[in-house]
Design an enzyme around this catalytic site. Structure first.
Site, mmCIF file in Angstrom:
data_model
loop_
_atom_site.group_PDB
_atom_site.id
_atom_site.type_symbol
_atom_site.label_atom_id
_atom_site.label_comp_id
_atom_site.label_asym_id
_atom_site.label_seq_id
_atom_site.Cartn_x
_atom_site.Cartn_y
_atom_site.Cartn_z
ATOM 1 N N HIS A 69 84.697 37.147 36.523
ATOM 2 C CA HIS A 69 83.527 37.747 37.176
ATOM 3 C C HIS A 69 83.941 38.577 38.396
ATOM 4 O O HIS A 69 83.139 38.726 39.314
ATOM 5 C CB HIS A 69 82.537 36.646 37.573
ATOM 6 N N HIS A 70 85.156 39.089 38.402
ATOM 7 C CA HIS A 70 85.534 39.925 39.546
ATOM 8 C C HIS A 70 84.751 41.232 39.536
ATOM 9 O O HIS A 70 84.675 41.921 40.543
ATOM 10 C CB HIS A 70 87.053 40.195 39.564
ATOM 11 N N LYS A 75 81.928 41.886 29.712
ATOM 12 C CA LYS A 75 81.761 42.742 28.524
ATOM 13 C C LYS A 75 82.756 42.331 27.460
ATOM 14 O O LYS A 75 83.922 42.063 27.759
ATOM 15 C CB LYS A 75 82.055 44.192 28.942
ATOM 16 N N LYS A 99 91.899 44.653 29.562
ATOM 17 C CA LYS A 99 91.626 45.951 28.955
ATOM 18 C C LYS A 99 90.732 46.798 29.858
ATOM 19 O O LYS A 99 90.998 47.972 30.105
ATOM 20 C CB LYS A 99 90.911 45.675 27.620
ATOM 21 N N LYS A 111 83.935 37.535 25.537
ATOM 22 C CA LYS A 111 84.031 37.654 24.068
ATOM 23 C C LYS A 111 83.104 36.624 23.441
ATOM 24 O O LYS A 111 82.840 35.573 24.036
ATOM 25 C CB LYS A 111 85.471 37.395 23.602
ATOM 26 N N SER A 368 81.764 52.189 25.324
ATOM 27 C CA SER A 368 80.680 51.218 25.569
ATOM 28 C C SER A 368 80.191 51.341 27.012
ATOM 29 O O SER A 368 78.993 51.226 27.290
ATOM 30 C CB SER A 368 81.178 49.784 25.328
#
Ligand code: NAD
Length: 477
Positions: A69-70, A75, A99, A111, A368
């Site tokens: 959560h930095h 996503k 990524k 994920k 995205s």
């Protein structure tokens, strides 16, 4: 040699991602507590839910993992596969964090996984599963445009993302930004042009960039440039199909295609679209008339003569058992975790290089991000400025023609004057992102002779970036 990402379908994948992280961390200067925070999975949500099947019920296993959560939101795609397990989802969530950081997309990694083989379910059942999965995420605050934003992955696509968007919007009536809860949606449901092909296009750009560096190609005994390079692609799904298509468009020669039913090869090149249509109509790539060789054992296809191998199917495909037989000099990882640590070591010892997954397949999350921005701004890219741009260009062309006395052909004039469409803007943003990131990684690789793989170089870059984010945030309370 670094131990890199392995991906057995049992319980090694996350440990291997952490091992790679630890190996790269020695080239950074961060506090061990901070490093531990960066590599840990922050939230792991495992759940089960029933669906109606026939006259009874079936219970479905599912996960959503938010790794870091930095940055917010988190996503990452949702994998629909009977092989999916908690370890795999954790590993893939961690890779998503890395990524996003490598391509400067301001998200944390996440994920999801649904343990089913989609082929065994009707469309109605898949819709029920997807909608119920979404509701389970909503109940625990694991989805939302500012919380966690899923996307497609292996076994899922635009259709499933459409169902997720509709379920979320229905459960959150009046939420202005509801469509930003998921990306990879159909265009008609606030998706973005270019997302479907973005991962494969990114893989092709990454490959082209890698082979364009004359100094690196000389070490591999290859000429610089993609033109005429022989390429084998594994997987003819979303990532593999578009990787092959764009690599061919860039001038590469697709000599081999491997699918789970077998592999085909022709040293003079295969027509990717024709193979795709053949598989669509017959259910198999085997029997394609343009192939000179075919292999019932798909793995043999990976070992045929080529310059570049693009594994774009699943993890754990290049292992210590076949690494020495791979003829390619360059592996570009379209899939997540296709090369095991042992295989990577063997491949580098043979003098090859690997363009790592956390960079090579980051085109999907890049576009995205553009889709999410479009959803939050509620306007398509180019809509406001396109006509203005065209008029400005037209004035410029008229002025140049007036001064020089030359006149352009109607085609030249139309090409120069035309304002950029959404697709052109998306593709240009994607290309810029992939090219910049490749050179950022390569410079780190070149700067320190102890950094022995592009993967380690990429991880060094991401650890430094994420560490700065955490340091700026501080620790609360
Ligand atoms: P997909 O479901 O569209 O396609 C996967 C293809 O691989 C299928 O055609 C399948 O038949 C084939 N396949 C499965 N096992 C195989 C085997 N052993 N040998 C040869 N082919 C095999 O999935 P996808 O979205 O293309 O994802 C592929 C990989 O790329 C996954 O590792 C995924 O995590 C990764 N990835 C996907 C995206 C995306 O935007 N879809 C983004 C980044 C990374």
């Amino acid at each position: 040699m670094a131990t890199i990402i392995s991906a057995d379908n049992d319980t090694h994948f996350f440990a291997d991602v952490c091992k790679n992280f630890d190996y790269a961390a020695q080239f950074t200067q961060h506090n061990p507590g901070l490093l531990d925070q960066i590599k840990s999975c922050n939230s792991v949500y495992r759940f089960r839910f029933p669906i109606r099947r026939g006259n009874g019920f079936e219970v479905i296993d599912a996960w959503r993992v938010e790794h870091s959560h930095h940055q917010s939101p988190t996503k990452g795609g949702i994998r629909y596969s009977e092989m999916v397990n908690e370890d795999e989802v954790m590993a893939l969530a961690a890779l998503m964090t890395y990524k996003c950081a490598i391509v400067n997309v301001p998200f944390g990694g996440a994920k999801g996984g649904i343990k089913i083989n989609p082929k065994n379910y009707t469309v109605q059942e898949l819709e029920n599963i997807t909608r119920r999965y979404t509701v389970e995420l909503i109940k625990k605050n694991f989805i939302g445009p500012s919380i966690d934003v899923p996307a497609p992955d292996y076994g899922s696509g635009e259709r499933e993302m459409g169902w997720i968007a509709d379920t979320y919007a229905t459960m959150n009536p009046g939420q202005l930004d509801a469509m930003g809860c998921v990306t990879g949606k159909p265009i008609a449901l606030h998706g973005i042009h270019g997302r479907r092909e973005a991962t494969g296009r990114g893989v092709a750009i990454a490959t082209r960039e890698c082979v364009s560096v004359a100094e690196d190609m000389a070490k591999l005994g290859l000429t610089p440039g993609i033109e005429g390079k022989k390429i084998i692609v594994q997987g003819l799904g979303n990532v593999g199909y578009y990787s092959a298509k764009f690599l061919a468009d860039f001038g590469g020669l697709i000599v081999g295609i491997c699918e789970f039913e077998g592999a085909i090869y022709n040293e003079d090149g295969l027509d990717v679209e024709a193979v795709f249509q053949h598989r669509k109509s017959t259910g198999s790539i085997l029997g394609f008339s343009g192939a000179k060789k075919e292999f019932k054992n798909s793995g043999e296809g990976l070992e045929q003569q080529c310059d570049i191998l693009v594994p774009a199917a699943l993890e754990n495909q290049i292992t210590k058992d076949n690494a020495a037989s791979i003829k390619a000099k360059i592996i570009v990882e379209g899939a997540n975790g296709p090369t095991t640590p042992e295989a990577e070591a063997i491949f580098y010892q043979k003098g090859g290089i690997i363009v790592p997954d956390l960079f090579a397949n980051a085109g999907g999350v890049t576009v995205s991000y553009f889709e999410w921005l479009k959803n939050l701004s509620h306007v398509a890219f180019g809509r406001i400025n396109r006509r203005f741009e065209e008029n400005s260009n037209l004035n410029l062309v008229n002025m140049v023609e007036g001064i020089t006395g030359l006149s352009l052909t109607p085609l030249q004039r139309a090409t120069i004057v035309k304002g950029a469409s959404e697709l052109e803007l998306v593709n240009s943003g994607l290309e810029d992102t992939m090219i910049r990131s490749y050179h950022e990684i390569r410079e780190i690789y070149k700067a320190n002779p102890k950094i022995d793989t592009l993967r380690t170089a990429a991880l060094v870059a991401v650890i430094n970036k994420i560490a700065i984010s955490y340091q700026n945030l501080g620790v609360w309370p």
